[in-house]
Design a protein around this motif. Structure first.
Motif, PDB file in Angstrom:
ATOM      1  N   PRO A 104     -26.255  30.041 -33.013  1.00 58.70           N
ATOM      2  CA  PRO A 104     -25.657  31.324 -33.383  1.00 58.70           C
ATOM      3  C   PRO A 104     -24.169  31.195 -33.702  1.00 58.70           C
ATOM      4  CG  PRO A 104     -27.130  31.599 -31.534  1.00 58.70           C
ATOM      5  CD  PRO A 104     -26.991  30.125 -31.748  1.00 58.70           C
ATOM      6  N   GLY A 105     -23.698  32.069 -34.595  1.00 59.75           N
ATOM      7  CA  GLY A 105     -22.330  31.970 -35.065  1.00 59.75           C
ATOM      8  C   GLY A 105     -21.411  33.076 -34.574  1.00 59.75           C
ATOM      9  N   LYS A 106     -20.194  32.984 -35.045  1.00 61.01           N
ATOM     10  CA  LYS A 106     -19.177  33.980 -34.719  1.00 61.01           C
ATOM     11  C   LYS A 106     -19.503  35.322 -35.386  1.00 61.01           C
ATOM     12  CE  LYS A 106     -15.458  30.521 -34.555  1.00 61.01           C
ATOM     13  NZ  LYS A 106     -14.203  30.062 -35.204  1.00 61.01           N
TER      14      LYS A 106
ATOM     15  N   LEU B  98     -18.581  28.042 -30.852  1.00 63.78           N
ATOM     16  CA  LEU B  98     -18.432  29.122 -29.887  1.00 63.78           C
ATOM     17  C   LEU B  98     -18.086  28.562 -28.517  1.00 63.78           C
ATOM     18  CD1 LEU B  98     -21.647  31.189 -30.729  1.00 63.78           C
ATOM     19  CD2 LEU B  98     -19.320  31.625 -31.531  1.00 63.78           C
ATOM     20  N   PRO B  99     -17.334  29.307 -27.714  1.00 61.34           N
ATOM     21  CA  PRO B  99     -17.154  28.898 -26.322  1.00 61.34           C
ATOM     22  C   PRO B  99     -18.418  29.214 -25.529  1.00 61.34           C
ATOM     23  CG  PRO B  99     -16.029  30.974 -26.724  1.00 61.34           C
ATOM     24  CD  PRO B  99     -16.588  30.532 -28.048  1.00 61.34           C
ATOM     25  N   TYR B 100     -18.885  28.251 -24.764  1.00 65.66           N
ATOM     26  CA  TYR B 100     -20.060  28.511 -23.935  1.00 65.66           C
ATOM     27  C   TYR B 100     -20.045  27.595 -22.724  1.00 65.66           C
ATOM     28  CZ  TYR B 100     -22.421  24.363 -25.986  1.00 65.66           C
ATOM     29  OH  TYR B 100     -22.767  23.093 -26.384  1.00 65.66           O
ATOM     30  N   THR B 101     -20.896  27.924 -21.773  1.00 67.84           N
ATOM     31  CA  THR B 101     -20.985  27.172 -20.523  1.00 67.84           C
ATOM     32  C   THR B 101     -22.318  26.445 -20.445  1.00 67.84           C
ATOM     33  OG1 THR B 101     -19.570  28.771 -19.384  1.00 67.84           O
ATOM     34  CG2 THR B 101     -20.935  27.346 -18.003  1.00 67.84           C
ATOM     35  N   VAL B 102     -22.279  25.218 -19.986  1.00 66.19           N
ATOM     36  CA  VAL B 102     -23.478  24.460 -19.653  1.00 66.19           C
ATOM     37  C   VAL B 102     -23.649  24.537 -18.144  1.00 66.19           C
ATOM     38  CG1 VAL B 102     -24.609  22.210 -19.678  1.00 66.19           C
ATOM     39  CG2 VAL B 102     -23.208  22.919 -21.633  1.00 66.19           C
ATOM     40  N   ASN B 103     -24.785  25.070 -17.704  1.00 67.19           N
ATOM     41  CA  ASN B 103     -25.055  25.281 -16.287  1.00 67.19           C
ATOM     42  C   ASN B 103     -26.045  24.242 -15.777  1.00 67.19           C
ATOM     43  OD1 ASN B 103     -24.935  28.415 -17.530  1.00 67.19           O
ATOM     44  ND2 ASN B 103     -23.613  28.002 -15.782  1.00 67.19           N
ATOM     45  N   VAL B 104     -25.659  23.488 -14.780  1.00 64.95           N
ATOM     46  CA  VAL B 104     -26.535  22.482 -14.187  1.00 64.95           C
ATOM     47  C   VAL B 104     -27.560  23.186 -13.304  1.00 64.95           C
ATOM     48  CG1 VAL B 104     -26.643  20.402 -12.767  1.00 64.95           C
ATOM     49  CG2 VAL B 104     -24.671  20.798 -14.264  1.00 64.95           C
ATOM     50  N   THR B 105     -28.827  22.827 -13.453  1.00 66.55           N
ATOM     51  CA  THR B 105     -29.895  23.439 -12.670  1.00 66.55           C
ATOM     52  C   THR B 105     -29.952  22.828 -11.268  1.00 66.55           C
ATOM     53  OG1 THR B 105     -31.546  21.824 -13.378  1.00 66.55           O
ATOM     54  CG2 THR B 105     -31.244  23.774 -14.783  1.00 66.55           C
ATOM     55  N   ASP B 106     -30.773  23.426 -10.414  1.00 69.12           N
ATOM     56  CA  ASP B 106     -30.963  22.856  -9.075  1.00 69.12           C
ATOM     57  C   ASP B 106     -31.509  21.438  -9.174  1.00 69.12           C
ATOM     58  OD1 ASP B 106     -30.056  25.190  -7.930  1.00 69.12           O
ATOM     59  OD2 ASP B 106     -32.065  25.998  -7.520  1.00 69.12           O
TER      60      ASP B 106
ATOM     61  N   ARG C 213     -16.527  24.210 -26.508  1.00 71.76           N
ATOM     62  CA  ARG C 213     -16.400  25.045 -27.704  1.00 71.76           C
ATOM     63  C   ARG C 213     -16.927  24.215 -28.872  1.00 71.76           C
ATOM     64  NH1 ARG C 213     -13.506  29.542 -29.611  1.00 71.76           N
ATOM     65  NH2 ARG C 213     -12.432  29.757 -27.606  1.00 71.76           N
ATOM     66  N   THR C 214     -18.152  24.435 -29.203  1.00 75.33           N
ATOM     67  CA  THR C 214     -18.828  23.676 -30.259  1.00 75.33           C
ATOM     68  C   THR C 214     -20.129  24.398 -30.576  1.00 75.33           C
ATOM     69  OG1 THR C 214     -19.669  21.483 -30.871  1.00 75.33           O
ATOM     70  CG2 THR C 214     -19.978  22.145 -28.579  1.00 75.33           C
ATOM     71  N   GLU C 215     -21.034  23.764 -31.299  1.00 74.30           N
ATOM     72  CA  GLU C 215     -22.323  24.378 -31.569  1.00 74.30           C
ATOM     73  C   GLU C 215     -23.127  24.518 -30.280  1.00 74.30           C
ATOM     74  OE1 GLU C 215     -23.083  22.841 -36.146  1.00 74.30           O
ATOM     75  OE2 GLU C 215     -24.202  21.942 -34.499  1.00 74.30           O
ATOM     76  N   GLN C 216     -23.658  25.689 -30.071  1.00 74.04           N
ATOM     77  CA  GLN C 216     -24.489  25.974 -28.906  1.00 74.04           C
ATOM     78  C   GLN C 216     -25.943  26.018 -29.363  1.00 74.04           C
ATOM     79  OE1 GLN C 216     -23.929  29.884 -27.244  1.00 74.04           O
ATOM     80  NE2 GLN C 216     -24.710  29.302 -25.224  1.00 74.04           N
ATOM     81  N   TYR C 217     -26.695  24.988 -29.021  1.00 79.63           N
ATOM     82  CA  TYR C 217     -28.059  24.869 -29.541  1.00 79.63           C
ATOM     83  C   TYR C 217     -29.018  25.866 -28.889  1.00 79.63           C
ATOM     84  CZ  TYR C 217     -28.145  20.811 -32.685  1.00 79.63           C
ATOM     85  OH  TYR C 217     -28.017  19.966 -33.765  1.00 79.63           O
ATOM     86  N   TRP C 218     -29.780  26.519 -29.725  1.00 80.84           N
ATOM     87  CA  TRP C 218     -30.939  27.317 -29.323  1.00 80.84           C
ATOM     88  C   TRP C 218     -32.142  26.415 -29.564  1.00 80.84           C
ATOM     89  CZ3 TRP C 218     -31.289  33.206 -30.187  1.00 80.84           C
ATOM     90  CH2 TRP C 218     -32.579  33.683 -29.959  1.00 80.84           C
ATOM     91  N   VAL C 219     -32.897  26.127 -28.504  1.00 85.86           N
ATOM     92  CA  VAL C 219     -33.958  25.120 -28.557  1.00 85.86           C
ATOM     93  C   VAL C 219     -35.301  25.758 -28.240  1.00 85.86           C
ATOM     94  CG1 VAL C 219     -34.825  23.004 -27.480  1.00 85.86           C
ATOM     95  CG2 VAL C 219     -32.382  23.267 -27.921  1.00 85.86           C
ATOM     96  N   LEU C 220     -36.296  25.473 -29.066  1.00 85.39           N
ATOM     97  CA  LEU C 220     -37.683  25.808 -28.762  1.00 85.39           C
ATOM     98  C   LEU C 220     -38.278  24.634 -27.988  1.00 85.39           C
ATOM     99  CD1 LEU C 220     -38.718  27.156 -32.295  1.00 85.39           C
ATOM    100  CD2 LEU C 220     -37.677  28.412 -30.390  1.00 85.39           C
TER     101      LEU C 220
ATOM    102  N   THR D 257     -28.806  24.056 -18.553  1.00 88.68           N
ATOM    103  CA  THR D 257     -29.150  25.098 -19.514  1.00 88.68           C
ATOM    104  C   THR D 257     -27.882  25.703 -20.104  1.00 88.68           C
ATOM    105  OG1 THR D 257     -29.118  26.873 -17.861  1.00 88.68           O
ATOM    106  CG2 THR D 257     -31.217  25.711 -18.178  1.00 88.68           C
ATOM    107  N   THR D 258     -28.061  26.485 -21.151  1.00 90.03           N
ATOM    108  CA  THR D 258     -26.986  27.310 -21.689  1.00 90.03           C
ATOM    109  C   THR D 258     -27.600  28.625 -22.137  1.00 90.03           C
ATOM    110  OG1 THR D 258     -25.105  27.398 -23.215  1.00 90.03           O
ATOM    111  CG2 THR D 258     -27.138  26.417 -24.044  1.00 90.03           C
ATOM    112  N   THR D 259     -26.859  29.710 -21.981  1.00 91.61           N
ATOM    113  CA  THR D 259     -27.384  31.045 -22.276  1.00 91.61           C
ATOM    114  C   THR D 259     -26.669  31.651 -23.473  1.00 91.61           C
ATOM    115  OG1 THR D 259     -28.001  31.413 -19.963  1.00 91.61           O
ATOM    116  CG2 THR D 259     -27.776  33.354 -21.367  1.00 91.61           C
ATOM    117  N   HIS D 260     -27.458  32.103 -24.441  1.00 89.32           N
ATOM    118  CA  HIS D 260     -26.936  32.784 -25.622  1.00 89.32           C
ATOM    119  C   HIS D 260     -26.871  34.283 -25.317  1.00 89.32           C
ATOM    120  CE1 HIS D 260     -27.723  29.172 -28.105  1.00 89.32           C
ATOM    121  NE2 HIS D 260     -28.736  29.022 -27.281  1.00 89.32           N
TER     122      HIS D 260
END
Length: 238
Positions: A115-117, A131-139, A156-163, A173-176
């Motif tokens: 997703p873009g600006k 985009l600025p985003y956070t990578v969250n480490v799972t349990d 701050r880079t491309e935030q991948y949406w993955v199927l 994980t990362t949340t859009h």
């Protein structure tokens, strides 16, 4: 002098926007410093060479989009199932060979979009998707060898949406978020780092890595390098 006791195969090519040569060159010294004899191939033709792959302990792939033949993807799948490790980052592994369902099944996750600006902020180049985003480490990620000790981190880079499917083990994980200019109606959480067991083989996918500065981020680089070590053929798979 480090004794070369393991064999790594670096396969690179595809879309030049991900700088496959310069990106993979960042990691070859790490591999050599950890005892890997490194072979570099500029096409996927080597995947059809059963003897070469059987002698390979780790494949590092950086091939965005592109195409792969049936015998090549079959050779790759056979090698991983027999114990050859497989890893990569960003589009070089999870946006590869879009037309090959057999490859997509092997990896377990496929890039869908980034997703873009807000439209009024876009300038018409790749920065529109930074985009600025956070990578969250799972349990699971907090105890897994690839990500143990890694805290949540920001990029701050491309935030991948993955199927993806449920056979992957998600380490981060990362949340859009929802935005007024996007058509989805609730936040979407995508895997950002995952592993996958395939027969006797191990697969590691790290989605950050669009550009060299992201690959040089200490946390991203640590995850990728640990992923190489973890994915490498184990003694029980020999």
């Amino acid at each position: 002098m480090v004794e070369m006791t393991r064999a790594a195969l670096v396969v690179r090519g595809g879309w030049e926007g991900h700088q496959p040569v310069r990106a993979t060159e960042l990691f070859i010294p790490f591999l050599e410093g950890n005892g890997y004899a490194v072979r570099v191939e500029e096409t996927t033709e080597v995947y059809a060479d059963a003897e070469a792959l059987a002698a390979t302990d780790l494949i590092v792939q950086c091939v965005t989009m592109s195409q792969i033949t049936g015998d090549q993807v079959a050779g790759l799948r056979t090698a991983v199932e027999a114990g050859t490790g497989f890893t990569g980052w960003h589009g070089g592994i999870c946006d590869s060979f879009r037309a090959s369902s057999d490859y997509l099944q092997l990896v377990g996750g496929q890039f869908a979009t980034h997703p873009g600006k807000e439209p009024c902020e876009r300038v018409g180049d790749e920065r529109d998707n930074f985009l600025p985003y956070t990578v969250n480490v799972t349990d699971l990620g907090r105890t897994h060898p690839v990500t143990a000790g890694v805290d949540d981190f920001d990029l701050r880079t491309e935030q991948y949406w993955v199927l993806h499917d449920d056979l992957i083990d998600v380490l981060a994980t990362t949340t859009h978020p929802t935005q007024p200019w996007h058509p989805w109606h609730r936040p979407i959480t995508s895997p950002a780092v995952w592993t996958r067991r395939w027969g006797a083989g191990r697969i590691v996918v790290t989605t950050p890595g669009h550009s060299l500065d992201v690959l040089e981020n200490p946390t991203v680089r640590t995850i990728i390098e640990r992923g190489m070590l973890w994915a490498t053929r184990t003694a029980s798979a020999s």
